[in-house]
Design an enzyme around this catalytic site. Structure first.
Site, mmCIF file in Angstrom:
data_model
loop_
_atom_site.group_PDB
_atom_site.id
_atom_site.type_symbol
_atom_site.label_atom_id
_atom_site.label_comp_id
_atom_site.label_asym_id
_atom_site.label_seq_id
_atom_site.Cartn_x
_atom_site.Cartn_y
_atom_site.Cartn_z
ATOM 1 N N ALA A 209 0.836 -1.206 0.000
ATOM 2 C CA ALA A 209 0.000 0.000 0.000
ATOM 3 C C ALA A 209 0.867 1.251 0.000
ATOM 4 O O ALA A 209 0.644 2.183 -0.788
ATOM 5 C CB ALA A 209 -0.936 -0.002 1.208
ATOM 6 N N TYR A 210 1.856 1.280 0.874
ATOM 7 C CA TYR A 210 2.752 2.421 0.965
ATOM 8 C C TYR A 210 3.483 2.647 -0.365
ATOM 9 O O TYR A 210 3.537 3.766 -0.885
ATOM 10 C CB TYR A 210 3.762 2.193 2.091
ATOM 11 C CG TYR A 210 4.782 3.289 2.257
ATOM 12 C CD1 TYR A 210 4.455 4.485 2.884
ATOM 13 C CD2 TYR A 210 6.094 3.132 1.791
ATOM 14 C CE1 TYR A 210 5.391 5.498 3.036
ATOM 15 C CE2 TYR A 210 7.032 4.131 1.946
ATOM 16 C CZ TYR A 210 6.680 5.306 2.568
ATOM 17 O OH TYR A 210 7.617 6.307 2.715
#
Length: 255
Positions: free
Chosen positions: A154-155
């Site tokens: 996600a990051y």
């Protein structure tokens, strides 16, 4: 002073890279809007700027909330009447975990802060920047651009997307003399890791043993990144737009 009389909006200004940039840009004459979700942290940054003769105001805001972002920008404009520099720096590591274990709301939180927050900040600021031209700097990362960790999906997606956003907007903004660039820090000594939740990451990905001294230079510090922000915010970089600049001591070029 390189930024005398210019107004700068800095998100995530309460700590780490954002705080270091706020202090440095204020030292160079900029009037600082220190934006932070924890307004007490922003007030501490403002107090430090004022103690050295600078000018700043604290802005409380969750960058993922459109109305809050617009209200913060409006307050800054009401205070000083213009906006010249935006440092879209606010971000979180979020949850690091196997894909199957990431909850949709955890995914959303990371994207809302890092990607949507960057979009909302720039969108609210751009009408004021294009009045006289200006500079936008976005904090991306080596994650998602040069290195890829399985548990940080996600990051990494947000950071890669920020770089794409910068390139698209550099083309759109050029006619109004608004430059936009991304910085991609590597390992920097900040407190962002304190808010990271890591779950079941030990067995993810491919295991590689790096030789001793893998990183050619020592771990970076926030002040070093702040000087890059200053360069991109100033007229010294007036022909640079739409690019990402890595600041990692060559860390990601080894191994």
């Amino acid at each position: 002073m390189q930024l005398s009389g210019k107004v700068a909006l800095i998100t995530g200004a309460g700590s780490g890279i954002g705080k270091a940039a706020a202090l440095l840009l204020a030292k160079e004459g900029a009037l600082i809007g220190a934006l932070e979700m924890d307004v007490e942290q922003a007030k501490t940054t403002v107090e430090q700027i004022q103690e050295t003769g600078g000018h700043a105001i604290a802005l409380k805001c969750d960058v993922g909330k459109p109305k809050q972002v617009q209200a913060a920008v409006d307050k800054l404009i009401k205070q000083w009447g213009r906006l010249d520099i935006v440092f879209a720096n606010a971000g979180i590591n979020g949850v690091w975990a196997p894909l199957e274990e990431i909850k949709p709301e955890e995914w959303d939180e990371t994207l809302d802060t890092n990607l949507k927050g960057t979009f909302l900040t720039i969108q609210a600021a751009y009408p004021h920047l294009k009045e006289q031209g200006g500079s936008i700097v976005v904090t991306a990362s080596v994650n998602g651009t040069r290195i890829f960790h399985a548990e940080r999906v996600a990051y990494a997606c947000t950071k890669a997307s920020q770089v794409v956003m910068v390139k698209c907007l550099a083309v759109e903004f050029a006619k109004h003399n608004v430059r936009i660039n991304a910085i991609c820090p590597g390992a920097i000594e900040t407190n962002i890791g304190e808010n990271t939740e890591a779950r079941n990451t030990s067995d993810l990905g491919l295991k590689v043993e790096f030789p001793e001294g893998r990183t050619p230079l020592n771990k970076g510090v926030a002040d070093q990144v702040a000087h890059l922000v200053l360069f991109l915010a100033s007229d010294a970089s007036n022909h640079i737009s739409g690019t990402e600049i890595f600041i990692d001591g060559a860390e990601t070029l080894v191994g």
